[in-house]
Design an enzyme around this catalytic site. Structure first.
Site, short mmCIF file in Angstrom:
data_model
loop_
_atom_site.label_atom_id
_atom_site.label_comp_id
_atom_site.label_asym_id
_atom_site.label_seq_id
_atom_site.Cartn_x
_atom_site.Cartn_y
_atom_site.Cartn_z
N GLY A 41 0.93 -1.05 -0.15
CA GLY A 41 -0.09 0.16 0.24
C GLY A 41 1.23 1.19 0.42
O GLY A 41 1.81 1.27 -0.51
N CYS A 42 0.52 2.64 0.49
CA CYS A 42 1.29 3.13 0.42
C CYS A 42 2.48 3.68 0.99
O CYS A 42 2.38 3.05 1.87
CB CYS A 42 -0.08 4.39 1.00
SG CYS A 42 1.02 6.64 1.47
#
Length: 235
Positions: free
Chosen positions: A56-57
């Site tokens: 993810g981020c």
């Protein structure tokens, strides 16, 4: 397609940002899962090793490992796509094949590769989500373990099989296990982002809970003061 995170970044700060967040907020903070340690985690006599992980981020992934005892450095960047170049603008389009990733340098005497993966699968992200984490969607947010050696591949493959067989997660793990073609450090403004922006609604909602979960589930591995990229650059 812009993600909610990118849209919030473009909104600025203060009242405008908060109003924008209220309109755009979606997804829920990841619920950490207490997972068993890897059954196969052989000792590594090296003084330093590194791993590249995507979950993810990269702001939150970096933040977790910066607070992990035994980590020597954690750099946000890009991996998995064109081995010649990568930058935030192109990777954010989702068309380059890269994933937002973090290169974690660590001392195997303090933090084994298996323990690093245990943290990855339990508090860093949800490995059962395909091409998304929280409010961010797209292949650039996919879950990947980029292995640097046959030894790393074996530890990761066995651990994924162990977790799936134990059915300790709500669904089957979708994490990709692929060789690392190249790693590109992200732009300076992405480094140490969670530490530099604790008041960001995105950080407060999605990333600060991950660090709190690290402290709760891995108390002996938690470090209060993060190891920062900026500190190493000025050392």
């Amino acid at each position: 397609m812009p993600t909610r995170r990118n849209t919030i970044l473009a909104l600025g700060s203060g009242a405008t940002l908060l109003a924008g967040w209220a309109a755009l907020a979606g997804g829920s903070p990841q619920q950490a899962v207490a997972l068993p340690p890897p059954a196969f985690d052989p000792p590594n006599p090296a003084a330093r090793d590194s791993a590249v992980l995507a979950g993810g981020c990269f702001w939150g992934v970096q933040a977790v490992y910066q607070h992990t005892r035994g980590v020597l450095n954690a750099v946000s960047g890009y991996a998995g796509g064109d081995p010649k170049r990568a930058d935030y603008g192109s990777v954010s389009s989702g068309s380059t094949g890269h994933a937002e990733s973090v290169e974690v340098s660590f001392d195997p005497g303090q933090l084994s590769y298996g323990r690093l993966l245990q943290i990855f699968f339990s508090v860093v992200h949800d490995p059962t989500q395909r091409d998304r984490q929280g409010p961010d969607t797209g292949t650039q947010y996919r879950s990947v373990v980029f292995f640097r050696s046959p030894a790393q591949k074996e530890v990761a493959a066995r651990y994924i099989a162990q977790l799936d067989a134990a059915k300790v997660l709500a669904a089957k793990i979708v994490t990709q296990l692929v060789p690392l073609p190249a790693f590109f450090p992200a732009e300076a403004y992405h480094q140490d982002y969670a530490t530099r922006n604790p008041g960001s609604p995105y950080i407060a909602r999605f990333d600060a809970p991950k660090v709190a979960n690290l402290q709760r589930l891995f108390a002996s591995q938690y470090r209060e003061s993060p190891v920062l990229v900026s500190a190493q650059r000025t050392a």
